[in-house]
Enzyme design. Structure first.
Site, PDB file in Angstrom:
ATOM      1  N   CYS A 159      38.547  33.302  42.261  1.00  0.00           N
ATOM      2  CA  CYS A 159      38.042  34.629  41.900  1.00  0.00           C
ATOM      3  C   CYS A 159      38.660  35.105  40.591  1.00  0.00           C
ATOM      4  O   CYS A 159      39.644  34.548  40.097  1.00  0.00           O
ATOM      5  CB  CYS A 159      38.267  35.625  43.024  1.00  0.00           C
ATOM      6  SG  CYS A 159      39.983  36.022  43.340  1.00  0.00           S
ATOM      7  N   SER A 212      32.200  44.276  35.011  1.00  0.00           N
ATOM      8  CA  SER A 212      32.041  42.963  35.634  1.00  0.00           C
ATOM      9  C   SER A 212      31.316  42.044  34.666  1.00  0.00           C
ATOM     10  O   SER A 212      30.536  42.490  33.815  1.00  0.00           O
ATOM     11  CB  SER A 212      31.227  43.105  36.918  1.00  0.00           C
ATOM     12  OG  SER A 212      30.743  41.852  37.340  1.00  0.00           O
TER      13      SER A 212
END
Length: 557
Positions: free
Chosen positions: A121, A469
């Site tokens: 991640c 993001s």
């Protein structure tokens, strides 16, 4: 080989240490071999890192086969996607520092001779690389791999589609049943978010910068080939230990420039700016935010990848993997091909062996790029004297002037978007979300996706001292520095002020007289701290500006 682990394992006075280690299965023979730490970021809270336990077994096998002794340890991970839009998201960027600190501490304490970091991640990848650069012992990074795309109505979808569906649902353009169907289909199994979002951007960076063996990171997490990739990393780290090849031998200014070029060419995440600035500081390499503009301007956008393109990260693997991007950059002269990689070979030698799938159109040829320049643009001006970042991949316009709609938190802005309070032509300003003000510089995927889902992405701009993001698309400017919490000009914006964003001029301007802006700035009062104890308060006390990578450690050297 001169092994630092011998300080712990060898000599009569180390009998107590050996006794402890023998109690968990290590032998005298094991303790005379190079000891390799396997830094595992496995966690059971998200799909991104879910298979890393299995891959650690393969890494350990490769280390043993190559004559070493593996010792596995864990660190933390925070899911950006799951925490998005909540107070929990403030912990994400903070976790990068904790990951780096924890790997550094375990490695220093146990005096490993080398490290293989298993990551997936978003913040685990830069966190691990930062730790390796601090330690400067031989180190390899292996990305666990992308998730496979979901399927909905005959099309590939990713988590980006779910976030945008929330906005479409709020606007009455998508039924509750359709929203649930997209939610259920988007994430079919383990792996990190499936576009050229932050995780896959940083996985690309790791191969291009030389800390990951080329050709391994693009393999999806559920693909059986990943097990052999993990075993191979055990072999590579042992070669690096034998050759005393260290991270700072690899992460030079040339390698960092190569990595920036790969972000530009692949349409990668704006978060790469933060992370590469952080790498440079850990490595003691001079780098400024302005360098990104120069490198992006001269590098063509070659990859047709989500969030703005057609393909997912799994399609990069089908096309031949990250080595195909490396080969394009090498053949076009956009990189320094003499840079060393963790295998001991040069970038050019590795790139030359790329095996491109015939007929693929995921990664464009040099004579037919998506755009002639890369996806990142650095804006400065009265609103961002120290800089800000916008990703122009897929943008249809290069400027906008409009009235400011000012919000002092992400939640307030999200409420306005979902309740139809944002109109075409508006410039949404979200402030007090920077490294100190947030704290933690939250990503804004919920808000940016809602704007897209509402059908406003062609007419609304957004600026913030927070970040985005990798899945964000649209006219969105982040990393505004100085941030509002330290008295940056973004704190002086008032509802209805005219703001101009001009990408061609690389400028972002608050259209108020200089004297008035100075008066407003003079009246600024620093807001009260949101956290007064614990890790968040410690972070606020230490963190630097986004324009310096939002780091908490002193520069290396």
């Amino acid at each position: 080989m001169k092994l630092q682990s011998y300080t712990i394992t060898q000599g009569k006075d180390r009998a107590p240490a050996r006794s402890y280690l023998k109690s968990i299965g290590f032998t005298d023979a094991d303790l005379k071999k190079p000891i390799i730490g396997i830094a595992n970021t496995w966690i059971g809270t998200m799909p991104c890192n879910f298979n890393l336990r299995e891959l650690a077994v393969d890494v350990a096998r490769g280390i043993r086969e190559a004559g070493g002794t593996p010792m596995e340890f864990n660190t933390i991970a925070i899911s950006d996607g799951i925490t998005m839009g909540t107070e929990g998201m403030k912990t994400s960027l903070v976790s990068r520092e904790v990951i780096a600190d924890s790997i550094e501490l375990v490695a220093r304490g146990h005096m490993f001779d080398g490290i293989v970091a298993l990551v997936a991640c978003d913040k685990t990848i830069p966190g691990a690389a930062m730790a390796l650069l601090r330690l400067n012992v031989p180190g390899v990074v292996l990305y666990g791999g992308t998730i496979l795309p979901g399927r909905y109505k005959g099309k590939d979808i990713t988590i980006q589609d779910v976030f945008e569906a929330v906005g479409a649902n709020a606007a009455g353009k998508l039924s509750d049943e359709e929203l649930t169907a997209i939610e259920d289909a988007a994430c079919p199994g383990p792996g990190a978010c499936g576009g050229q979002y932050t995780a896959n951007t940083m996985a690309t960076v790791m191969e291009i910068i030389g800390l990951s063996p080329m050709g391994l990171n693009a393999i999806p997490q559920v693909d059986q080939r990943k097990h052999e990739a993990a075993r191979r990393c055990g072999e590579v780290i042992m070669q690096a230990v034998a050759n005393n090849l260290r991270p700072r031998d690899i992460v030079t200014r040339a390698a960092i420039d190569n990595a920036i070029a790969s972000v530009a060419a692949s349409g990668g995440s704006t978060n790469a700016v933060l992370h590469l600035l952080a790498f440079a500081r850990e490595a003691g390499v001079p780098l400024t935010i302005d360098d990104f503009q120069e490198l992006s301007s001269r590098t063509p956008l070659l990859a047709d990848l989500k969030p703005a393109g057609r393909y997912t990260a799994a399609d990069v693997d089908k096309a031949g993997g990250i080595p195909v991007i490396a080969k394009r950059l090498h053949e076009g002269g956009f990189v320094d091909s003499s840079a060393r990689t963790i295998t001991g070979r040069t970038f050019g030698e590795e790139a030359a062996e790329a095996r491109e799938t015939a007929g693929q159109d995921v990664i464009r040829p040099l004579d037919n790029p998506m755009k002639k320049s890369g996806g990142l643009v650095i804006l400065k001006g009265t609103l961002a004297p120290l800089g800000s970042v916008v990703k122009v991949t897929g943008l249809k316009r290069t400027s906008q002037t409009g009235p400011a709609r000012v919000f002092d938190s992400e939640e307030a802005a999200m409420h306005a978007v979902l309740h139809g309070e944002i109109k075409p032509g508006d410039v949404v300003v979200i402030r007090y979300e920077g490294p100190r003000g947030g704290p933690g510089m939250r990503e804004m995927l919920g808000v940016t996706s809602a704007i897209v889902g509402e059908g406003l992405s062609d007419s609304v701009a957004l600026i913030t001292d927070g970040r985005f993001s990798g899945a964000t698309r649209g006219f969105m400017v982040g990393h505004v520095a100085p941030e509002a919490a330290v008295g940056g000009p973004i704190a002086a914006v008032r509802e209805g002020d005219s703001i101009t964003i001009d990408i061609d001029a690389r400028a972002m301007t608050l259209n108020v007289p200089a004297a008035e802006l100075e008066e407003r700035m003079g009246a600024f009062e620093r807001p009260a701290a949101k956290y007064t104890s614990g890790v968040m308060a410690k972070y606020v006390a230490l963190v630097s500006s986004a324009s310096d990578g939002a780091v908490t450690s002193q520069p290396g050297g």
